[in-house]
Design a protein around this motif. Structure first.
Motif, PDB file in Angstrom:
ATOM      1  N   LEU A 101      33.987 -39.042  -3.665  1.00  0.00           N
ATOM      2  CA  LEU A 101      34.324 -40.401  -4.090  1.00  0.00           C
ATOM      3  C   LEU A 101      35.605 -40.421  -4.905  1.00  0.00           C
ATOM      4  O   LEU A 101      36.429 -41.337  -4.773  1.00  0.00           O
ATOM      5  CB  LEU A 101      33.177 -40.997  -4.918  1.00  0.00           C
ATOM      6  N   GLU A 104      38.581 -40.477  -2.824  1.00  0.00           N
ATOM      7  CA  GLU A 104      38.792 -41.783  -2.194  1.00  0.00           C
ATOM      8  C   GLU A 104      39.091 -42.889  -3.206  1.00  0.00           C
ATOM      9  O   GLU A 104      39.190 -44.050  -2.849  1.00  0.00           O
ATOM     10  CB  GLU A 104      37.544 -42.179  -1.392  1.00  0.00           C
ATOM     11  N   SER A 106      37.112 -44.144  -5.360  1.00  0.00           N
ATOM     12  CA  SER A 106      35.989 -45.076  -5.482  1.00  0.00           C
ATOM     13  C   SER A 106      34.889 -44.504  -6.365  1.00  0.00           C
ATOM     14  O   SER A 106      33.728 -44.893  -6.248  1.00  0.00           O
ATOM     15  CB  SER A 106      35.428 -45.422  -4.088  1.00  0.00           C
ATOM     16  N   MET A 181      27.702 -47.630  -1.416  1.00  0.00           N
ATOM     17  CA  MET A 181      27.931 -46.190  -1.251  1.00  0.00           C
ATOM     18  C   MET A 181      27.201 -45.666  -0.017  1.00  0.00           C
ATOM     19  O   MET A 181      27.744 -44.850   0.733  1.00  0.00           O
ATOM     20  CB  MET A 181      27.476 -45.432  -2.504  1.00  0.00           C
ATOM     21  N   ASP A 184      29.052 -47.366   3.162  1.00  0.00           N
ATOM     22  CA  ASP A 184      30.483 -47.209   3.324  1.00  0.00           C
ATOM     23  C   ASP A 184      30.949 -45.769   3.099  1.00  0.00           C
ATOM     24  O   ASP A 184      31.667 -45.214   3.934  1.00  0.00           O
ATOM     25  CB  ASP A 184      31.192 -48.155   2.339  1.00  0.00           C
ATOM     26  N   SER A 185      30.556 -45.158   1.989  1.00  0.00           N
ATOM     27  CA  SER A 185      31.081 -43.836   1.617  1.00  0.00           C
ATOM     28  C   SER A 185      30.279 -42.678   2.196  1.00  0.00           C
ATOM     29  O   SER A 185      30.853 -41.647   2.568  1.00  0.00           O
ATOM     30  CB  SER A 185      31.128 -43.704   0.086  1.00  0.00           C
ATOM     31  N   ARG A 188      31.252 -41.287   5.687  1.00  0.00           N
ATOM     32  CA  ARG A 188      32.523 -40.572   5.622  1.00  0.00           C
ATOM     33  C   ARG A 188      32.378 -39.239   4.893  1.00  0.00           C
ATOM     34  O   ARG A 188      33.046 -38.262   5.244  1.00  0.00           O
ATOM     35  CB  ARG A 188      33.590 -41.441   4.943  1.00  0.00           C
ATOM     36  N   PHE A 189      31.537 -39.195   3.900  1.00  0.00           N
ATOM     37  CA  PHE A 189      31.278 -37.946   3.186  1.00  0.00           C
ATOM     38  C   PHE A 189      30.718 -36.890   4.139  1.00  0.00           C
ATOM     39  O   PHE A 189      31.159 -35.732   4.134  1.00  0.00           O
ATOM     40  CB  PHE A 189      30.291 -38.188   2.050  1.00  0.00           C
TER      41      PHE A 189
END
Length: 211
Positions: A101, A104, A106, A181, A184-185, A188-189
């Motif tokens: 995070l 990114e 965020s 999270m 969205d995150s 991608r993580f």
């Protein structure tokens, strides 16, 4: 990286009250603490930690260790791909997800979520008011550089309750950030070089490890 929300989701770390010198910023690979209270994280330490994100992969060995168990296992790391809950319930998982995070820009989302969890452990009325005010200034106020993305209705409700805050004043906002999270995150993580490299460094996954 902030994205506005159109709906909520539910979800739910122990806190610490360490000093800024023992900041638990998990953006840094060489962290000092797995206890995640954002209340003791200074802006300076956060910025310094995030500035080291370009050298993350050269320190992969430090990602493989935890202060509690000494070394991560392939089973634990691979379990993080099974569900967001599994990732968030793992102290090492939260630490490494925070590293992602931070890369990114965020990380305020995790910091806010953790601050809300920490607030819920408080029992003293005066302390609740003080900590709620600090969380508001750090993450809810439109003047904060770490403002999180929550919908207008939730923000207005928080504003109205700040005169007499309780440990649950940020529950709706926390749920929205957890959902953000997750949606969205987290995907991608799982596809990130950080996570994939960590998996590969721990060895091949057996055919039954993801069942």
């Amino acid at each position: 990286m902030r994205r506005r929300l159109s709906h909520q989701d539910a979800g739910a770390l122990p806190s610490c009250s360490s000093s800024p010198e023992a900041s638990p910023c998990s953006c840094a690979l060489h962290h000092r603490c797995l206890c995640w209270s954002c209340c003791c994280l200074t802006s300076r330490s956060r910025d310094q930690a995030c500035s080291r994100r370009d050298s993350n992969m050269s320190s992969l060995g430090s990602l493989q260790r935890t202060d509690e168990s000494g070394r991560l296992s392939l089973t634990e790391v691979s379990s993080w791909a099974l569900s967001f809950t599994a990732l968030m319930e793992s102290p090492a998982g939260r630490r490494i997800f925070m590293e992602f995070l931070c890369s990114e820009h965020s990380d305020e989302n995790m910091l806010f979520w953790q601050a809300c969890e920490s607030l819920k452990t408080e029992t003293r009325r005066t302390a609740i008011g003080e900590r709620a005010k600090q969380i508001y200034l750090d993450y809810i106020s439109i003047l904060s550089p770490k403002e999180v993305s929550i919908d207008a209705t939730v923000r207005e409700t928080i504003n109205g309750n700040m005169a007499a805050p309780t440990v649950h004043i940020f529950d709706d906002a926390q749920a929205q950030i957890y959902a953000l999270m997750h949606r969205d995150s987290y995907p991608r993580f799982l596809n990130s070089l950080l996570y994939q490299s960590l998996l590969q460094s721990l060895g091949p996954i057996s055919p039954t490890s993801n069942t």
